[in-house]
Design a protein around this motif. Sequence first.
Motif, PDB file in Angstrom:
ATOM      1  N   UNK A  53       0.824  -1.205   0.000  1.00  0.00           N
ATOM      2  CA  UNK A  53       0.000   0.000   0.000  1.00  0.00           C
ATOM      3  C   UNK A  53       0.862   1.259   0.000  1.00  0.00           C
ATOM      4  N   UNK A  54       1.934   1.241   0.772  1.00  0.00           N
ATOM      5  CA  UNK A  54       2.842   2.394   0.813  1.00  0.00           C
ATOM      6  C   UNK A  54       3.472   2.649  -0.551  1.00  0.00           C
ATOM      7  N   UNK A  55       3.857   1.571  -1.229  1.00  0.00           N
ATOM      8  CA  UNK A  55       4.476   1.721  -2.545  1.00  0.00           C
ATOM      9  C   UNK A  55       3.457   2.208  -3.568  1.00  0.00           C
ATOM     10  N   UNK A  56       2.241   1.668  -3.519  1.00  0.00           N
ATOM     11  CA  UNK A  56       1.238   1.997  -4.530  1.00  0.00           C
ATOM     12  C   UNK A  56       0.684   3.401  -4.370  1.00  0.00           C
ATOM     13  N   UNK A  57       0.513   3.860  -3.140  1.00  0.00           N
ATOM     14  CA  UNK A  57      -0.085   5.180  -2.931  1.00  0.00           C
ATOM     15  C   UNK A  57       0.799   6.278  -3.515  1.00  0.00           C
ATOM     16  N   UNK A  58       2.103   6.031  -3.536  1.00  0.00           N
ATOM     17  CA  UNK A  58       3.020   6.985  -4.168  1.00  0.00           C
ATOM     18  C   UNK A  58       2.662   7.170  -5.642  1.00  0.00           C
ATOM     19  N   UNK A  59       2.450   6.055  -6.362  1.00  0.00           N
ATOM     20  CA  UNK A  59       2.192   6.132  -7.800  1.00  0.00           C
ATOM     21  C   UNK A  59       0.797   6.671  -8.097  1.00  0.00           C
ATOM     22  N   UNK A  60      -0.131   6.502  -7.166  1.00  0.00           N
ATOM     23  CA  UNK A  60      -1.450   7.106  -7.344  1.00  0.00           C
ATOM     24  C   UNK A  60      -1.318   8.631  -7.348  1.00  0.00           C
ATOM     25  N   UNK A  61      -0.601   9.158  -6.345  1.00  0.00           N
ATOM     26  CA  UNK A  61      -0.376  10.608  -6.280  1.00  0.00           C
ATOM     27  C   UNK A  61       0.481  11.080  -7.449  1.00  0.00           C
ATOM     28  N   UNK A  62       1.451  10.268  -7.826  1.00  0.00           N
ATOM     29  CA  UNK A  62       2.352  10.603  -8.931  1.00  0.00           C
ATOM     30  C   UNK A  62       1.592  10.737 -10.242  1.00  0.00           C
ATOM     31  N   UNK A  63       0.633   9.828 -10.489  1.00  0.00           N
ATOM     32  CA  UNK A  63      -0.154   9.875 -11.722  1.00  0.00           C
ATOM     33  C   UNK A  63      -1.011  11.136 -11.785  1.00  0.00           C
ATOM     34  N   UNK A  64      -1.646  11.479 -10.663  1.00  0.00           N
ATOM     35  CA  UNK A  64      -2.476  12.691 -10.618  1.00  0.00           C
ATOM     36  C   UNK A  64      -1.616  13.929 -10.878  1.00  0.00           C
ATOM     37  N   UNK A  65      -0.428  13.951 -10.249  1.00  0.00           N
ATOM     38  CA  UNK A  65       0.450  15.116 -10.354  1.00  0.00           C
ATOM     39  C   UNK A  65       0.913  15.355 -11.783  1.00  0.00           C
ATOM     40  N   UNK A  66       1.090  14.306 -12.563  1.00  0.00           N
ATOM     41  CA  UNK A  66       1.570  14.482 -13.931  1.00  0.00           C
ATOM     42  C   UNK A  66       0.582  15.277 -14.777  1.00  0.00           C
ATOM     43  N   UNK A 109       4.193   9.559   1.751  1.00  0.00           N
ATOM     44  CA  UNK A 109       4.281   8.959   0.419  1.00  0.00           C
ATOM     45  C   UNK A 109       3.405   9.720  -0.583  1.00  0.00           C
ATOM     46  N   UNK A 110       2.239  10.174  -0.131  1.00  0.00           N
ATOM     47  CA  UNK A 110       1.383  10.987  -0.998  1.00  0.00           C
ATOM     48  C   UNK A 110       2.087  12.307  -1.326  1.00  0.00           C
ATOM     49  N   UNK A 111       2.702  12.916  -0.309  1.00  0.00           N
ATOM     50  CA  UNK A 111       3.429  14.166  -0.525  1.00  0.00           C
ATOM     51  C   UNK A 111       4.596  13.995  -1.480  1.00  0.00           C
ATOM     52  N   UNK A 112       5.309  12.875  -1.349  1.00  0.00           N
ATOM     53  CA  UNK A 112       6.441  12.611  -2.238  1.00  0.00           C
ATOM     54  C   UNK A 112       5.959  12.396  -3.674  1.00  0.00           C
ATOM     55  N   UNK A 113       4.844  11.665  -3.833  1.00  0.00           N
ATOM     56  CA  UNK A 113       4.300  11.429  -5.170  1.00  0.00           C
ATOM     57  C   UNK A 113       3.853  12.724  -5.841  1.00  0.00           C
ATOM     58  N   UNK A 114       3.211  13.608  -5.070  1.00  0.00           N
ATOM     59  CA  UNK A 114       2.772  14.888  -5.618  1.00  0.00           C
ATOM     60  C   UNK A 114       3.973  15.769  -5.990  1.00  0.00           C
ATOM     61  N   UNK A 115       5.021  15.735  -5.156  1.00  0.00           N
ATOM     62  CA  UNK A 115       6.211  16.527  -5.444  1.00  0.00           C
ATOM     63  C   UNK A 115       6.956  16.026  -6.662  1.00  0.00           C
ATOM     64  N   UNK A 116       7.279  14.742  -6.677  1.00  0.00           N
ATOM     65  CA  UNK A 116       8.062  14.194  -7.781  1.00  0.00           C
ATOM     66  C   UNK A 116       7.258  14.133  -9.080  1.00  0.00           C
ATOM     67  N   UNK A 117       5.934  13.988  -8.958  1.00  0.00           N
ATOM     68  CA  UNK A 117       5.099  13.934 -10.145  1.00  0.00           C
ATOM     69  C   UNK A 117       5.038  15.244 -10.910  1.00  0.00           C
ATOM     70  N   UNK A 118       5.417  16.338 -10.252  1.00  0.00           N
ATOM     71  CA  UNK A 118       5.421  17.649 -10.923  1.00  0.00           C
ATOM     72  C   UNK A 118       6.788  17.994 -11.519  1.00  0.00           C
ATOM     73  N   UNK A 119       7.648  16.999 -11.661  1.00  0.00           N
ATOM     74  CA  UNK A 119       8.994  17.247 -12.171  1.00  0.00           C
ATOM     75  C   UNK A 119       9.143  16.859 -13.638  1.00  0.00           C
ATOM     76  N   UNK A 120       8.578  15.721 -14.030  1.00  0.00           N
ATOM     77  CA  UNK A 120       8.844  15.160 -15.357  1.00  0.00           C
ATOM     78  C   UNK A 120       8.311  16.030 -16.489  1.00  0.00           C
ATOM     79  N   UNK A 121       7.034  16.402 -16.438  1.00  0.00           N
ATOM     80  CA  UNK A 121       6.426  17.177 -17.534  1.00  0.00           C
ATOM     81  C   UNK A 121       7.128  18.517 -17.771  1.00  0.00           C
ATOM     82  N   UNK A 122       7.398  19.318 -16.731  1.00  0.00           N
ATOM     83  CA  UNK A 122       8.113  20.572 -16.985  1.00  0.00           C
ATOM     84  C   UNK A 122       9.537  20.369 -17.473  1.00  0.00           C
TER      85      UNK A 122
END
Length: 446
Positions: A53-66, A109-122
Amino acid sequence: MQTITKKVWGYRHVILIILWLLYIINYFDRLAVLTFLPFIQQDLNLTPVQVGQLASIFFFAYSIAQVTAGFLADKIGPKKVMNIAIIVFTAVTALTGLVKSFGQFIALRIGLGLGEGHHFAPACRTINNWFPMAERGRSVSFFTTSWAVAPAIVPVLITSISYYFFAGEWRPIFYLLAIPGLLGMFILWYFVSDTPKEMLDKGRLTKAEYEHITTSDTTEEDEEGVPSNQKKNASVFLRDPSFYLYTLLLFCQLAVYWGTTTWLTTFLVQQHGLNIKDMGLFASAPYLVAIFAMLIGGWLMDKVLHRMKPVGIIAYLGSIPVLWMLGSVEKGQTGMLLTLLLLVGFFVNLNFGSVYAYIQKRYPKEIVGRATGLANGIGQLGSFISPLVAGYLVKVGTDGTQEFGDVFIFFAVCSMIAAICALLLKEQKSLPTSVLLTKEKNSAKA
């Protein structure tokens, strides 16, 4: 213009190297959690399901952030978005060293996913701004090697620091990782700008290079007989069965990659009893090979096979047996374990360099962005689902030992589905249905 085109090095390459380094810093923070996951699990008394769950929740937030990252990059500029991203994931990583409970860890993990997810596109938007059309393929390819370089060096580096300087403790590493984050903020602020014009005005970019970057490449021919309004129509890919096969293929590929990356260190510690130092060395091994596998896959596509499909088939068919066998290696068979880890690193990553070129080659350039965005958005769900499913497949013995045989069988099945998708894919240029019908009528008349 001839002398400008021949110019090999320029400030745009400084920008590219900095973007590459910043993304490696991004991966340091992401992989630190995965590397120390077996020890975090022990300290916080987490079950395998909670780890998944800890691993997956990161990618959920990461997908939204992209999704929001691309919008913000267009609105306020990519540099600002990247700066916010680095500030967020650096702060969250430092706070991870203080985590005391499962609930706190979920929030981080949600915070990390939101942060890192805003890096790739820009970052991609910056490359688009700084490189002419003829150089974007190579520049993006170089940028994506950070995905292999970081996993190759991060586990061995941070586990060695933990072993030699902190007596095997994991918490101090997360405090230490604030340093590269702060360094990244500085080099982003000082060296990077949203557009070449800003650096031209500051005197860091020559007029010749500026003209080289901003001169449009008009040599590319449009698809013959396709009206511009139809080339911009999303129905070109939405009505194409191969688009959905490709999306499922990407889903499975990301499921295998992030599933193995998430659970590898726990597998090495729990099933094979490796200590923190040896685990770091073994965990890095697949990604050392991955760097070469990505380059070989791209070379095969461009120079030998001229298509993604056969590269994908080779990659996925090769992944099936090595993943299956990796989960069944008995404790103490370190030679076999290392061999299979290297083979996994090769086959799982062989198609990474070429898979993202499929959409660019199949669809008109006017809709490539939308097609890529939708495919990647759905594909990232594989990264979300895979670690979660794997957590339920880990077998926990009465003595607390954990076995991962079923986990790697699951990854092998994902590779099998990807192989079937690759086999069924069509790779010739896709055209609107109306254009195809018109061409058929014209052929019949002729």
